[in-house]
Design a protein around this motif. Structure first.
Motif, PDB file in Angstrom:
ATOM      1  N   ARG A  70     -27.608 -38.302   7.734  1.00 54.88           N
ATOM      2  CA  ARG A  70     -26.774 -38.601   6.486  1.00 54.88           C
ATOM      3  C   ARG A  70     -26.517 -37.218   5.860  1.00 54.88           C
ATOM      4  O   ARG A  70     -25.242 -37.264   5.455  1.00 54.88           O
ATOM      5  N   ASN A  71     -27.282 -36.522   5.795  1.00 47.20           N
ATOM      6  CA  ASN A  71     -27.158 -35.227   5.165  1.00 47.20           C
ATOM      7  C   ASN A  71     -27.184 -34.038   6.074  1.00 47.20           C
ATOM      8  O   ASN A  71     -27.210 -32.982   5.732  1.00 47.20           O
ATOM      9  N   ALA A  72     -26.563 -34.296   7.287  1.00 46.10           N
ATOM     10  CA  ALA A  72     -26.268 -33.114   8.359  1.00 46.10           C
ATOM     11  C   ALA A  72     -25.157 -32.334   7.941  1.00 46.10           C
ATOM     12  O   ALA A  72     -24.270 -32.946   7.448  1.00 46.10           O
ATOM     13  N   VAL A  73     -25.513 -30.997   7.844  1.00 46.13           N
ATOM     14  CA  VAL A  73     -24.388 -30.160   7.937  1.00 46.13           C
ATOM     15  C   VAL A  73     -24.336 -29.325   9.172  1.00 46.13           C
ATOM     16  O   VAL A  73     -25.450 -28.645   9.857  1.00 46.13           O
ATOM     17  N   ILE A  74     -23.227 -29.498  10.067  1.00 46.63           N
ATOM     18  CA  ILE A  74     -23.238 -29.123  11.467  1.00 46.63           C
ATOM     19  C   ILE A  74     -22.785 -27.515  11.497  1.00 46.63           C
ATOM     20  O   ILE A  74     -21.838 -27.286  10.873  1.00 46.63           O
ATOM     21  N   ILE A  75     -23.725 -26.807  12.128  1.00 42.95           N
ATOM     22  CA  ILE A  75     -23.398 -25.347  12.244  1.00 42.95           C
ATOM     23  C   ILE A  75     -22.181 -25.257  13.202  1.00 42.95           C
ATOM     24  O   ILE A  75     -22.408 -25.292  14.162  1.00 42.95           O
ATOM     25  N   ASN A  76     -21.229 -24.825  12.534  1.00 41.86           N
ATOM     26  CA  ASN A  76     -19.910 -24.348  13.511  1.00 41.86           C
ATOM     27  C   ASN A  76     -19.930 -22.918  13.687  1.00 41.86           C
ATOM     28  O   ASN A  76     -19.392 -22.108  12.952  1.00 41.86           O
ATOM     29  N   THR A  77     -20.466 -22.543  14.971  1.00 45.09           N
ATOM     30  CA  THR A  77     -20.483 -21.134  15.238  1.00 45.09           C
ATOM     31  C   THR A  77     -19.181 -20.334  15.516  1.00 45.09           C
ATOM     32  O   THR A  77     -19.067 -18.976  15.182  1.00 45.09           O
ATOM     33  N   SER A  78     -18.325 -21.293  15.473  1.00 46.16           N
ATOM     34  CA  SER A  78     -16.807 -20.570  15.824  1.00 46.16           C
ATOM     35  C   SER A  78     -16.479 -20.024  14.729  1.00 46.16           C
ATOM     36  O   SER A  78     -15.305 -19.431  14.437  1.00 46.16           O
ATOM     37  N   LYS A  79     -16.865 -20.408  13.391  1.00 41.20           N
ATOM     38  CA  LYS A  79     -16.179 -20.063  12.162  1.00 41.20           C
ATOM     39  C   LYS A  79     -17.290 -19.110  11.655  1.00 41.20           C
ATOM     40  O   LYS A  79     -16.944 -18.600  10.312  1.00 41.20           O
ATOM     41  N   LEU A  80     -18.335 -18.532  12.148  1.00 42.15           N
ATOM     42  CA  LEU A  80     -19.085 -17.769  11.623  1.00 42.15           C
ATOM     43  C   LEU A  80     -18.751 -16.274  11.809  1.00 42.15           C
ATOM     44  O   LEU A  80     -18.181 -15.667  12.587  1.00 42.15           O
ATOM     45  N   ALA A  81     -18.928 -15.476  10.432  1.00 41.16           N
ATOM     46  CA  ALA A  81     -18.590 -14.145  10.459  1.00 41.16           C
ATOM     47  C   ALA A  81     -19.899 -13.525  10.886  1.00 41.16           C
ATOM     48  O   ALA A  81     -20.858 -13.829  10.906  1.00 41.16           O
ATOM     49  N   THR A  82     -19.592 -12.209  11.709  1.00 41.95           N
ATOM     50  CA  THR A  82     -20.801 -11.301  11.997  1.00 41.95           C
ATOM     51  C   THR A  82     -20.915 -10.147  10.947  1.00 41.95           C
ATOM     52  O   THR A  82     -21.917  -9.643  11.369  1.00 41.95           O
ATOM     53  N   ASP A  83     -20.633  -9.929   9.883  1.00 41.65           N
ATOM     54  CA  ASP A  83     -20.744  -8.962   9.001  1.00 41.65           C
ATOM     55  C   ASP A  83     -22.000  -9.417   8.186  1.00 41.65           C
ATOM     56  O   ASP A  83     -22.707  -8.390   7.633  1.00 41.65           O
ATOM     57  N   LYS A  84     -22.494 -10.461   8.223  1.00 43.92           N
ATOM     58  CA  LYS A  84     -23.931 -10.801   7.427  1.00 43.92           C
ATOM     59  C   LYS A  84     -24.603 -12.033   8.024  1.00 43.92           C
ATOM     60  O   LYS A  84     -23.797 -12.921   8.697  1.00 43.92           O
ATOM     61  N   VAL A  85     -25.741 -12.055   7.958  1.00 41.28           N
ATOM     62  CA  VAL A  85     -26.788 -13.022   8.546  1.00 41.28           C
ATOM     63  C   VAL A  85     -26.363 -14.526   7.866  1.00 41.28           C
ATOM     64  O   VAL A  85     -26.364 -14.452   6.610  1.00 41.28           O
TER      65      VAL A  85
END
Length: 156
Positions: A70-85
């Motif tokens: 219910r409280n899940a936030v799905i990690i969408n790696t296609s939208k991640l930037a690589t300038d910071k962790v």
């Protein structure tokens, strides 16, 4: 309840586990309770007590999984930037104490598996790395003491 960070695979695994618990485990335990009831006096019936305890544990796990989903936030790696962790990043670090390069993927605590390079954003190392950039050095307090790490690479 706070957000539960999950990869798409982790969400699928939780959904499958929940389905198994509801469709297979629940009826199995109900059958155990029914059989134990047939043994007579419930006040001195160890089988009945054990089955009821198992049922309570299962229902607790079902509620926990439902809350996580219910409280899940799905990690969408296609939208991640690589300038910071960030959560979902794969980070190559240099560990000064062990004089070695190590690679970790930062994920939510539900899926963490440190022996396989999957660390939680809530772990000491994960917390220290979030928001940092390539070249940054961080000190992490671990059970073994202060550990110095340098970020060498960030990717998804």
């Amino acid at each position: 309840m706070s957000a539960t960070f999950l990869t798409p695979e982790g969400k699928k695994q939780l959904e499958e586990k929940l389905e198994f618990y509801k469709t297979k485990k629940r009826p199995e335990i109900s059958a155990k309770i029914g059989i134990a009831r047939e043994y007579g006096d419930l006040s001195e019936n160890a089988e009945y007590d054990a089955a009821k305890e198992e049922q309570a544990q299962l229902e607790s796990e079902i509620l926990e999984i439902e809350n996580k989903l219910r409280n899940a936030v799905i990690i969408n790696t296609s939208k991640l930037a690589t300038d910071k962790v960030s959560i979902g990043s794969i980070v190559k670090i240099y560990d000064e104490e062990f004089d070695e390069e190590v690679e970790y993927r930062i994920i939510g605590s539900t899926e963490s598996d440190p022996l396989n390079g999957l660390i939680s954003n809530e772990s000491p190392v994960g917390r220290a790395l979030i928001g940092k950039k390539v070249g940054d050095e961080v000190e992490v307090e671990t059970p073994a003491g202060i550990n110095k790490l340098k970020i060498l690479e960030i990717r998804v």
